[in-house]
Design a protein around this motif. Structure first.
Motif, mmCIF file in Angstrom:
data_model
loop_
_atom_site.group_PDB
_atom_site.id
_atom_site.type_symbol
_atom_site.label_atom_id
_atom_site.label_comp_id
_atom_site.label_asym_id
_atom_site.label_seq_id
_atom_site.Cartn_x
_atom_site.Cartn_y
_atom_site.Cartn_z
ATOM 1 N N GLN A 53 0.947 -1.324 -0.047
ATOM 2 C CA GLN A 53 0.027 -0.023 0.015
ATOM 3 C C GLN A 53 0.899 1.188 0.153
ATOM 4 O O GLN A 53 0.521 2.232 -0.684
ATOM 5 C CB GLN A 53 -1.001 -0.032 1.225
ATOM 6 C CG GLN A 53 -2.020 -0.995 1.132
ATOM 7 C CD GLN A 53 -2.871 -1.123 2.382
ATOM 8 O OE1 GLN A 53 -2.304 -0.691 3.343
ATOM 9 N NE2 GLN A 53 -4.157 -1.688 2.108
ATOM 10 N N ALA A 54 1.878 1.268 0.998
ATOM 11 C CA ALA A 54 2.751 2.474 0.896
ATOM 12 C C ALA A 54 3.335 2.544 -0.465
ATOM 13 O O ALA A 54 3.417 3.943 -1.067
ATOM 14 C CB ALA A 54 3.794 2.305 2.065
ATOM 15 N N LEU A 55 3.923 1.928 -1.153
ATOM 16 C CA LEU A 55 4.557 2.066 -2.394
ATOM 17 C C LEU A 55 3.659 2.268 -3.569
ATOM 18 O O LEU A 55 3.692 3.234 -4.168
ATOM 19 C CB LEU A 55 5.165 0.680 -3.058
ATOM 20 C CG LEU A 55 6.149 0.713 -4.381
ATOM 21 C CD1 LEU A 55 6.965 1.942 -4.194
ATOM 22 C CD2 LEU A 55 6.913 -0.493 -4.505
ATOM 23 N N ALA A 56 2.363 1.731 -3.366
ATOM 24 C CA ALA A 56 1.259 1.895 -4.428
ATOM 25 C C ALA A 56 0.839 3.349 -4.114
ATOM 26 O O ALA A 56 0.920 4.114 -5.196
ATOM 27 C CB ALA A 56 0.216 0.936 -4.303
ATOM 28 N N ARG A 57 0.793 3.668 -3.120
ATOM 29 C CA ARG A 57 0.272 5.158 -2.779
ATOM 30 C C ARG A 57 1.299 6.207 -3.261
ATOM 31 O O ARG A 57 0.971 7.214 -3.992
ATOM 32 C CB ARG A 57 -0.089 5.570 -1.328
ATOM 33 C CG ARG A 57 -0.494 6.875 -1.092
ATOM 34 C CD ARG A 57 -1.007 7.078 0.436
ATOM 35 N NE ARG A 57 -2.008 6.068 0.855
ATOM 36 C CZ ARG A 57 -1.986 5.014 1.447
ATOM 37 N NH1 ARG A 57 -0.915 4.794 2.043
ATOM 38 N NH2 ARG A 57 -3.027 4.187 1.799
ATOM 39 N N SER A 58 2.610 5.959 -3.012
ATOM 40 C CA SER A 58 3.430 7.079 -3.692
ATOM 41 C C SER A 58 3.411 6.867 -5.260
ATOM 42 O O SER A 58 3.593 8.049 -5.599
ATOM 43 C CB SER A 58 4.989 6.189 -3.199
ATOM 44 O OG SER A 58 6.110 6.944 -3.941
ATOM 45 N N ARG A 88 -0.233 0.480 -14.057
ATOM 46 C CA ARG A 88 1.252 0.675 -14.168
ATOM 47 C C ARG A 88 1.840 0.631 -12.777
ATOM 48 O O ARG A 88 3.064 0.094 -12.280
ATOM 49 C CB ARG A 88 1.711 1.986 -14.894
ATOM 50 C CG ARG A 88 1.589 1.914 -16.533
ATOM 51 C CD ARG A 88 1.860 3.235 -17.024
ATOM 52 N NE ARG A 88 2.052 3.036 -18.369
ATOM 53 C CZ ARG A 88 2.940 2.554 -19.295
ATOM 54 N NH1 ARG A 88 4.107 2.001 -18.537
ATOM 55 N NH2 ARG A 88 2.877 2.351 -20.390
ATOM 56 N N ALA A 89 1.258 1.163 -11.958
ATOM 57 C CA ALA A 89 1.548 1.247 -10.359
ATOM 58 C C ALA A 89 1.581 -0.377 -9.952
ATOM 59 O O ALA A 89 2.565 -0.647 -9.168
ATOM 60 C CB ALA A 89 0.768 1.931 -9.541
ATOM 61 N N ALA A 90 0.673 -0.849 -10.378
ATOM 62 C CA ALA A 90 0.498 -2.608 -9.824
ATOM 63 C C ALA A 90 1.631 -3.261 -10.435
ATOM 64 O O ALA A 90 2.430 -4.130 -9.644
ATOM 65 C CB ALA A 90 -1.136 -3.199 -10.309
ATOM 66 N N ASN A 125 -1.526 -9.245 -10.055
ATOM 67 C CA ASN A 125 -3.008 -9.214 -9.676
ATOM 68 C C ASN A 125 -3.148 -8.874 -8.139
ATOM 69 O O ASN A 125 -4.075 -8.252 -7.729
ATOM 70 C CB ASN A 125 -3.698 -10.459 -10.059
ATOM 71 C CG ASN A 125 -3.143 -11.864 -9.378
ATOM 72 O OD1 ASN A 125 -2.255 -11.749 -8.679
ATOM 73 N ND2 ASN A 125 -3.815 -12.943 -9.457
ATOM 74 N N MET A 126 -2.292 -9.382 -7.403
ATOM 75 C CA MET A 126 -2.783 -9.181 -5.885
ATOM 76 C C MET A 126 -2.508 -7.564 -5.595
ATOM 77 O O MET A 126 -2.873 -6.798 -5.055
ATOM 78 C CB MET A 126 -1.645 -9.954 -5.038
ATOM 79 C CG MET A 126 -1.601 -9.749 -3.471
ATOM 80 S SD MET A 126 -0.565 -8.398 -3.028
ATOM 81 C CE MET A 126 -0.684 -8.420 -1.315
ATOM 82 N N ALA A 127 -1.318 -7.272 -6.337
ATOM 83 C CA ALA A 127 -0.985 -5.540 -6.234
ATOM 84 C C ALA A 127 -2.279 -4.975 -6.688
ATOM 85 O O ALA A 127 -2.434 -3.663 -6.160
ATOM 86 C CB ALA A 127 0.274 -5.453 -7.016
ATOM 87 N N TYR A 128 -2.565 -5.335 -7.717
ATOM 88 C CA TYR A 128 -3.851 -4.394 -8.458
ATOM 89 C C TYR A 128 -4.995 -4.508 -7.462
ATOM 90 O O TYR A 128 -5.557 -3.535 -7.367
ATOM 91 C CB TYR A 128 -4.249 -4.949 -9.806
ATOM 92 C CG TYR A 128 -5.111 -4.267 -10.530
ATOM 93 C CD1 TYR A 128 -4.622 -3.259 -11.101
ATOM 94 C CD2 TYR A 128 -6.386 -4.654 -10.594
ATOM 95 C CE1 TYR A 128 -5.588 -2.185 -11.927
ATOM 96 C CE2 TYR A 128 -7.296 -3.566 -11.275
ATOM 97 C CZ TYR A 128 -6.952 -2.627 -12.021
ATOM 98 O OH TYR A 128 -7.709 -1.957 -12.737
ATOM 99 N N GLU A 129 -5.198 -5.832 -7.035
ATOM 100 C CA GLU A 129 -6.399 -5.767 -6.002
ATOM 101 C C GLU A 129 -6.294 -4.919 -4.819
ATOM 102 O O GLU A 129 -7.106 -4.123 -4.452
ATOM 103 C CB GLU A 129 -6.622 -7.173 -5.349
ATOM 104 C CG GLU A 129 -7.248 -8.271 -6.409
ATOM 105 C CD GLU A 129 -7.190 -9.523 -6.036
ATOM 106 O OE1 GLU A 129 -6.916 -9.690 -4.922
ATOM 107 O OE2 GLU A 129 -7.266 -10.610 -6.790
ATOM 108 N N VAL A 130 -4.994 -4.758 -4.391
ATOM 109 C CA VAL A 130 -4.887 -3.716 -3.019
ATOM 110 C C VAL A 130 -5.062 -2.217 -3.765
ATOM 111 O O VAL A 130 -5.652 -1.475 -2.929
ATOM 112 C CB VAL A 130 -3.441 -4.003 -2.717
ATOM 113 C CG1 VAL A 130 -2.981 -2.880 -1.682
ATOM 114 C CG2 VAL A 130 -3.068 -5.423 -1.918
#
Length: 282
Positions: A238-243, A253-255, A267-272
């Motif tokens: 979540q922290a990296l994605a938010r950044s 692209r963030a995922a 797919n897990m990163a995208y779900e978060v």
């Protein structure tokens, strides 16, 4: 109103023509062909004589009005590629949507397909797969293509020219994918059909010494399993994605970047990320 038939034709072995395909080709008013000379040879082999109209990547857009006019007049047409199933990296991508939008019937006539032949003969999982078409030669498109292939969580199928196969294998191995399973299918259904199964590293070593000839279809196994779901530090994701989102990156692209940096499934990163963005807009 007429019907546009999408007719699959042999990818090598002429015995693979279906009875239905042969009947349809013999009954339609015109055959729309990627290469009229090649299709003419097939029709001659089948003992069929029908008017041939060229429809290829350079003239497809200009053929749309003529095709719609023929269908409106009640003519039945068949669209064929040089070999295999139309529209799979072949002309038809502009024509068929236009025919559908105009309200005419589009009827597929299934048959030979290099994509499916390579997949089922590869020995790799076939329950879920992705087809990427031809690998771009260079530039950002090729970089994106390679990244998609590296991140693929299902079996992936692609076309590559024999002259560029080694370069593609070198690129994938340079990304640390030497042990990833692959099958290189060559000259499918023809006399010299071969399936070379093994790892990317083994395939690279072989084709460096034995440059391939003929048509090539590559089937690559899914990306190695990322970190186990229960052990993933969701707070780090979540922290990296938010950044990344704050920097203007799109969720997809963030995922991809989160997956690459933290070693978690894309797919897990995208779900978060999806959960975060939905929470912010709720």
């Amino acid at each position: 109103m007429g019907t546009l038939f999408l007719v699959s034709t042999p990818i090598g072995n002429l015995e693979d023509i279906t009875r239905r395909a042969e009947r349809v080709l013999g009954e339609v008013d015109r055959v729309l062909a990627e290469d009229t000379r090649r299709t003419g040879m097939l029709l001659k082999h089948l003992g069929i004589r029908r008017p041939l109209v060229s429809v290829h990547e350079h003239n497809e857009a200009s053929r749309v009005d003529s095709v719609l006019g023929w269908l409106e007049a009640g003519e039945d047409l068949a669209l064929v590629s040089d070999a295999g199933t139309p529209l799979l990296s072949d002309p038809g991508g502009r024509l068929v949507p236009a025919v559908v939008e105009a309200g005419h019937r589009v009827e597929p006539v299934p048959g030979p397909s290099a994509v499916l032949a390579a997949l089922v003969g590869s020995g790799l999982p076939a329950d879920r797969f992705t087809f990427l078409g031809f690998a771009p030669r260079k530039g950002p498109e090729r970089a994106d293509f390679v990244r998609t292939l590296l991140d693929a969580e299902d079996t992936t199928i692609l076309y590559e020219s024999p002259e560029r196969l080694t370069a593609l294998l070198e690129t994938l191995c340079a990304e640390g994918q030497e042990d990833r399973p692959v099958c290189v299918a060559r000259e499918l259904t023809k006399v010299h059909e071969t399936f070379r199964r093994g790892t990317l590293g083994e395939a690279l070593a072989y084709y460096r010494e034995n440059p391939p000839l003929g048509e090539v279809t590559v089937v690559v196994g899914a990306a190695p399993s990322r970190a186990g779901g229960g052990d993933v530090d969701r707070q780090a994701v979540q922290a990296l994605a938010r950044s990344l989102l704050e920097q203007g990156e799109s969720p997809s692209r963030a995922a991809r970047e989160v997956s690459k940096r933290l070693g978690v499934a894309k797919n897990m990163a995208y779900e978060v990320i999806q959960g975060m963005t939905q929470g912010e807009t709720a």
